[in-house]
Design a protein around this motif. Sequence first.
Motif, PDB file in Angstrom:
ATOM      1  N   ASP A   1       2.863   4.707  14.708  1.00  0.00           N
ATOM      2  CA  ASP A   1       2.541   5.945  14.016  1.00  0.00           C
ATOM      3  C   ASP A   1       2.769   5.736  12.520  1.00  0.00           C
ATOM      4  O   ASP A   1       3.784   6.150  11.970  1.00  0.00           O
ATOM      5  N   GLY A   2       1.825   5.065  11.883  1.00  0.00           N
ATOM      6  CA  GLY A   2       1.980   4.790  10.463  1.00  0.00           C
ATOM      7  C   GLY A   2       1.086   3.653  10.018  1.00  0.00           C
ATOM      8  O   GLY A   2       0.410   3.019  10.837  1.00  0.00           O
ATOM      9  N   PRO A   3       1.075   3.369   8.717  1.00  0.00           N
ATOM     10  CA  PRO A   3       0.208   2.316   8.189  1.00  0.00           C
ATOM     11  C   PRO A   3       0.755   0.936   8.523  1.00  0.00           C
ATOM     12  O   PRO A   3       1.932   0.783   8.856  1.00  0.00           O
ATOM     13  N   PRO A   4      -0.088  -0.110   8.453  1.00  0.00           N
ATOM     14  CA  PRO A   4       0.398  -1.470   8.704  1.00  0.00           C
ATOM     15  C   PRO A   4       1.321  -1.944   7.576  1.00  0.00           C
ATOM     16  O   PRO A   4       1.230  -1.474   6.443  1.00  0.00           O
ATOM     17  N   LEU A   5       2.214  -2.868   7.922  1.00  0.00           N
ATOM     18  CA  LEU A   5       3.126  -3.482   6.955  1.00  0.00           C
ATOM     19  C   LEU A   5       2.797  -4.959   6.843  1.00  0.00           C
ATOM     20  O   LEU A   5       2.480  -5.620   7.843  1.00  0.00           O
ATOM     21  N   THR A   6       2.888  -5.487   5.638  1.00  0.00           N
ATOM     22  CA  THR A   6       2.660  -6.917   5.406  1.00  0.00           C
ATOM     23  C   THR A   6       4.003  -7.597   5.167  1.00  0.00           C
ATOM     24  O   THR A   6       4.807  -7.129   4.354  1.00  0.00           O
ATOM     25  N   THR A   7       4.256  -8.688   5.877  1.00  0.00           N
ATOM     26  CA  THR A   7       5.513  -9.430   5.767  1.00  0.00           C
ATOM     27  C   THR A   7       5.220 -10.887   5.436  1.00  0.00           C
ATOM     28  O   THR A   7       4.078 -11.341   5.536  1.00  0.00           O
ATOM     29  N   THR A   8       6.276 -11.603   5.082  1.00  0.00           N
ATOM     30  CA  THR A   8       6.097 -13.050   4.819  1.00  0.00           C
ATOM     31  C   THR A   8       6.219 -13.853   6.109  1.00  0.00           C
ATOM     32  O   THR A   8       5.679 -14.950   6.214  1.00  0.00           O
ATOM     33  N   GLU A   9       6.925 -13.300   7.111  1.00  0.00           N
ATOM     34  CA  GLU A   9       7.076 -14.016   8.379  1.00  0.00           C
ATOM     35  C   GLU A   9       5.763 -13.984   9.161  1.00  0.00           C
ATOM     36  O   GLU A   9       4.997 -13.025   9.077  1.00  0.00           O
ATOM     37  N   VAL A  10       5.521 -15.027   9.915  1.00  0.00           N
ATOM     38  CA  VAL A  10       4.361 -15.085  10.804  1.00  0.00           C
ATOM     39  C   VAL A  10       4.870 -14.902  12.228  1.00  0.00           C
ATOM     40  O   VAL A  10       5.533 -15.773  12.784  1.00  0.00           O
ATOM     41  N   LEU A  11       4.590 -13.734  12.818  1.00  0.00           N
ATOM     42  CA  LEU A  11       5.126 -13.410  14.134  1.00  0.00           C
ATOM     43  C   LEU A  11       4.029 -12.833  15.017  1.00  0.00           C
ATOM     44  O   LEU A  11       2.953 -12.450  14.536  1.00  0.00           O
ATOM     45  N   SER A  12       4.334 -12.744  16.314  1.00  0.00           N
ATOM     46  CA  SER A  12       3.389 -12.162  17.265  1.00  0.00           C
ATOM     47  C   SER A  12       4.171 -11.332  18.269  1.00  0.00           C
ATOM     48  O   SER A  12       5.243 -11.741  18.726  1.00  0.00           O
ATOM     49  N   GLY A  13       3.642 -10.135  18.596  1.00  0.00           N
ATOM     50  CA  GLY A  13       4.296  -9.292  19.581  1.00  0.00           C
ATOM     51  C   GLY A  13       5.209  -8.246  18.958  1.00  0.00           C
ATOM     52  O   GLY A  13       5.185  -8.030  17.738  1.00  0.00           O
ATOM     53  N   PRO A  14       6.053  -7.588  19.770  1.00  0.00           N
ATOM     54  CA  PRO A  14       6.907  -6.506  19.290  1.00  0.00           C
ATOM     55  C   PRO A  14       7.953  -7.019  18.288  1.00  0.00           C
ATOM     56  O   PRO A  14       8.645  -8.008  18.565  1.00  0.00           O
ATOM     57  N   VAL A  15       8.048  -6.345  17.151  1.00  0.00           N
ATOM     58  CA  VAL A  15       9.000  -6.759  16.119  1.00  0.00           C
ATOM     59  C   VAL A  15       9.612  -5.530  15.444  1.00  0.00           C
ATOM     60  O   VAL A  15       9.098  -4.417  15.548  1.00  0.00           O
ATOM     61  N   PHE A  16      10.711  -5.774  14.760  1.00  0.00           N
ATOM     62  CA  PHE A  16      11.270  -4.817  13.815  1.00  0.00           C
ATOM     63  C   PHE A  16      10.945  -5.327  12.409  1.00  0.00           C
ATOM     64  O   PHE A  16      10.885  -6.535  12.168  1.00  0.00           O
ATOM     65  N   VAL A  17      10.759  -4.378  11.471  1.00  0.00           N
ATOM     66  CA  VAL A  17      10.628  -4.717  10.055  1.00  0.00           C
ATOM     67  C   VAL A  17      11.645  -3.879   9.291  1.00  0.00           C
ATOM     68  O   VAL A  17      11.726  -2.663   9.481  1.00  0.00           O
ATOM     69  N   ALA A  18      12.426  -4.536   8.457  1.00  0.00           N
ATOM     70  CA  ALA A  18      13.458  -3.830   7.698  1.00  0.00           C
ATOM     71  C   ALA A  18      13.381  -4.218   6.228  1.00  0.00           C
ATOM     72  O   ALA A  18      12.987  -5.345   5.892  1.00  0.00           O
ATOM     73  N   PHE A  19      13.749  -3.258   5.358  1.00  0.00           N
ATOM     74  CA  PHE A  19      13.891  -3.569   3.935  1.00  0.00           C
ATOM     75  C   PHE A  19      14.824  -2.525   3.319  1.00  0.00           C
ATOM     76  O   PHE A  19      14.885  -1.375   3.771  1.00  0.00           O
ATOM     77  N   PRO A  20      15.568  -2.910   2.282  1.00  0.00           N
ATOM     78  CA  PRO A  20      16.521  -1.978   1.674  1.00  0.00           C
ATOM     79  C   PRO A  20      15.815  -0.965   0.778  1.00  0.00           C
ATOM     80  O   PRO A  20      14.721  -1.237   0.251  1.00  0.00           O
ATOM     81  N   PRO A  21      16.414   0.207   0.568  1.00  0.00           N
ATOM     82  CA  PRO A  21      15.834   1.197  -0.342  1.00  0.00           C
ATOM     83  C   PRO A  21      15.642   0.658  -1.753  1.00  0.00           C
ATOM     84  O   PRO A  21      14.754   1.103  -2.468  1.00  0.00           O
ATOM     85  N   SER A  22      16.457  -0.331  -2.139  1.00  0.00           N
ATOM     86  CA  SER A  22      16.335  -0.911  -3.478  1.00  0.00           C
ATOM     87  C   SER A  22      15.069  -1.736  -3.635  1.00  0.00           C
ATOM     88  O   SER A  22      14.660  -2.058  -4.756  1.00  0.00           O
ATOM     89  N   ALA A  23      14.420  -2.098  -2.507  1.00  0.00           N
ATOM     90  CA  ALA A  23      13.182  -2.884  -2.573  1.00  0.00           C
ATOM     91  C   ALA A  23      11.966  -2.013  -2.875  1.00  0.00           C
ATOM     92  O   ALA A  23      10.882  -2.536  -3.156  1.00  0.00           O
ATOM     93  N   VAL A  24      12.139  -0.701  -2.835  1.00  0.00           N
ATOM     94  CA  VAL A  24      11.017   0.219  -3.025  1.00  0.00           C
ATOM     95  C   VAL A  24      10.865   0.560  -4.503  1.00  0.00           C
ATOM     96  O   VAL A  24      11.822   0.932  -5.170  1.00  0.00           O
ATOM     97  N   THR A  25       9.652   0.414  -5.036  1.00  0.00           N
ATOM     98  CA  THR A  25       9.332   0.812  -6.411  1.00  0.00           C
ATOM     99  C   THR A  25       8.435   2.045  -6.351  1.00  0.00           C
ATOM    100  O   THR A  25       7.466   2.073  -5.578  1.00  0.00           O
ATOM    101  N   LEU A  26       8.770   3.052  -7.161  1.00  0.00           N
ATOM    102  CA  LEU A  26       8.002   4.301  -7.149  1.00  0.00           C
ATOM    103  C   LEU A  26       7.132   4.424  -8.402  1.00  0.00           C
ATOM    104  O   LEU A  26       7.517   3.974  -9.490  1.00  0.00           O
ATOM    105  N   HIS A  27       5.953   5.018  -8.227  1.00  0.00           N
ATOM    106  CA  HIS A  27       5.006   5.245  -9.324  1.00  0.00           C
ATOM    107  C   HIS A  27       4.456   6.666  -9.174  1.00  0.00           C
ATOM    108  O   HIS A  27       4.214   7.125  -8.052  1.00  0.00           O
ATOM    109  N   ARG A  28       4.215   7.356 -10.301  1.00  0.00           N
ATOM    110  CA  ARG A  28       3.617   8.689 -10.211  1.00  0.00           C
ATOM    111  C   ARG A  28       2.115   8.604  -9.968  1.00  0.00           C
ATOM    112  O   ARG A  28       1.523   9.482  -9.356  1.00  0.00           O
TER     113      ARG A  28
END
Length: 357
Positions: free
Chosen positions: A260-287
Amino acid sequence: MTQTHAVTGTFRDGLDAHLVVDRGGFRLDVALTVAPGEVVALLGPNGAGKTTALRALAGLTPLSGGHLRLDGTELDRTPPEARPVGVVFQDYLLFPHLTALDNVAFGPRCQGASKAEARAQAAEWLDRLGLAAHSGAKPRRLSGGQAQRVALARALATRPRLLLLDEPLAALDARTRLEVRARLRRHLAEFEAVAVLVTHDPLDAMVLADRLVVVEHGRVVQEGTPAGIARHPRTDYIARLVGLNLYRGEADGHTVRLADGPPLTTTEVLSGPVFVAFPPSAVTLHRDRPSGSSARNLWRCEVAGLETHGDQIRADLTGELPLAADLTTVAAAELGLHPGAEVWATVKAAQTHAYPV
């Protein structure tokens, strides 16, 4: 927390427990093994079953099923007073009419020591915990940190093979908590038997324990070292606890598709069910929608709330992808952030971490 305990004598077996407790509509079903010299923290939200597990270990709540063995001895039907267990309760439960010395001597006296022997042992424990100068003080004359150490000395004076600590730092103010946490860490590192700590505070758990067992809804949802759990959270509760945005989806190469949401792009190459995590500090905001950003992940969001988080501002975002973002006070002011404001959030693929479910 690094420990170098020698496993010898009667401490060689440790704790082997399967705690099954049925209470009304709640069922606790937790398997727990702890080696001698190891400190394990039971961590979880309110109502998860942590205190029920601790009371079952102490014999204060009977098991509905499972087993409880300590150093190879079955304790399932052993009454609480006959168990080699020491307990430090959240509010310490010191006897208000007794001095610190006599509070600590109470355990050895119950075990058959003479008054003089019990007091000698108590004096030794108070000295070991830096409380020799307060041996004659009654609980009302002690600070929170001192009372906590007297309660710990009282539990240790019986030489338990299992030490249980129920939110041992919860009653302390922030400054005292810092000092007492450091002291408690040193004392636990010297303890040769099994120690089980119950807490809802992630910092207490990370600092004091060798291993974390996370309980939700009466069951273990994840266990491992503090570092391992912080890096690979497997539930929303754990992710919030360690301060990460966490999502679950299906990986196909560098792309993770969420249910339920848009796709995410990661550096890892994986297949099947996964978790994706990132810290709030990794998010950059723009108006406005960024045109020159190298970030592979871009979402249109709305600010649902803002709160101070340490020396930063944490923005709670809804929209294409619900997430938390951290930014400086200056950046928040320059962006004119306020509840209801529309923003664009970007995260570089290199700042995400994907791992199998």
